[in-house]
Write a protein that holds these residues in place. Structure first.
Motif, PDB file in Angstrom:
ATOM      1  N   PHE A  99       0.833  -1.197   0.000  1.00  0.00           N
ATOM      2  CA  PHE A  99       0.000   0.000   0.000  1.00  0.00           C
ATOM      3  C   PHE A  99       0.876   1.258   0.000  1.00  0.00           C
ATOM      4  O   PHE A  99       0.643   2.189  -0.769  1.00  0.00           O
ATOM      5  N   PHE A 143       2.179   4.361  -3.564  1.00  0.00           N
ATOM      6  CA  PHE A 143       2.093   5.817  -3.678  1.00  0.00           C
ATOM      7  C   PHE A 143       3.291   6.403  -4.437  1.00  0.00           C
ATOM      8  O   PHE A 143       3.234   7.520  -4.917  1.00  0.00           O
ATOM      9  N   ALA A 200      -3.585  10.470  -4.484  1.00  0.00           N
ATOM     10  CA  ALA A 200      -4.030  10.597  -3.090  1.00  0.00           C
ATOM     11  C   ALA A 200      -4.226  12.066  -2.716  1.00  0.00           C
ATOM     12  O   ALA A 200      -5.205  12.415  -2.052  1.00  0.00           O
ATOM     13  N   ASN A 252      -8.550   5.613   0.847  1.00  0.00           N
ATOM     14  CA  ASN A 252      -7.365   5.836   1.684  1.00  0.00           C
ATOM     15  C   ASN A 252      -7.748   6.142   3.123  1.00  0.00           C
ATOM     16  O   ASN A 252      -7.108   5.657   4.067  1.00  0.00           O
ATOM     17  N   TRP A 263      -1.827  -0.761  -4.925  1.00  0.00           N
ATOM     18  CA  TRP A 263      -2.669  -0.051  -3.955  1.00  0.00           C
ATOM     19  C   TRP A 263      -3.876  -0.910  -3.586  1.00  0.00           C
ATOM     20  O   TRP A 263      -4.184  -1.099  -2.410  1.00  0.00           O
ATOM     21  N   ALA A 274      -4.494  -2.843  -0.027  1.00  0.00           N
ATOM     22  CA  ALA A 274      -5.708  -2.604   0.766  1.00  0.00           C
ATOM     23  C   ALA A 274      -6.393  -3.918   1.116  1.00  0.00           C
ATOM     24  O   ALA A 274      -6.861  -4.107   2.241  1.00  0.00           O
TER      25      ALA A 274
END
Length: 158
Positions: free
Chosen positions: A38, A42, A60, A84, A135, A139
């Motif tokens: 995760f 980014f 994000a 998020n 991502w 999650a």
């Protein structure tokens, strides 16, 4: 005067069963791997929009600011904006081993947010890249076996 209980009879009684509510060790390993994926996501290209690739942290940042100042209440965009935040709250509840019902609600919310994100991508012709896949995988792995159990409840109800 009542007779004294037989000590041998007391020793033969089974001990009360202790219920362990902590996540299993394998779930903790999944949580750590999911958190790493995760966070790494980014730094990587997440989506391709309008002939350019956006990194995960840019996505994000855009979604975080759009939550604070919504211009339209598009439910598809709202789901992608919220994931998020949902994952952060879930991680906090998981790390403190608190609020099992709230964690279950957050699991369902995370699943719904992921689905809304993919529908938005399809609707808006946004192409996901490696950062997005990490991502989403992160999650889902963060939820570990708790997420698997929640999924079973959704799809395998009798």
């Amino acid at each position: 005067m009542a007779p004294k209980p037989d000590k041998a009879a007391q020793l033969d009684k089974p001990l009360p069963e202790v219920v362990d509510t902590s996540p299993p060790q394998s779930s903790t390993v999944l949580f750590i791997i999911g958190s790493a994926l995760f966070l790494v996501s980014f730094l990587l290209p997440a989506v391709h929009v309008a002939n350019s690739d956006l990194r995960g942290w840019v996505c994000a940042q855009v979604t975080l600011f759009s939550i604070a100042e919504p211009t339209e209440m598009d439910p598809l965009a709202f789901g992608s904006r919220l994931l998020n935040v949902v994952v952060l709250f879930y991680c906090g509840a998981r790390l403190t081993d608190s609020a099992p019902r709230a964690r279950r609600f957050l699991l369902y919310a995370a699943f719904a947010c992921l689905i809304l994100t993919w529908v938005l991508f399809s609707h808006e012709s946004i192409r996901p890249l490696i950062g997005h896949y990490l991502w989403a995988a992160g999650a889902l792995l963060i939820t570990g076996w708790e997420g698997v159990d929640a999924t079973k409840e959704i799809f395998l109800r009798r």
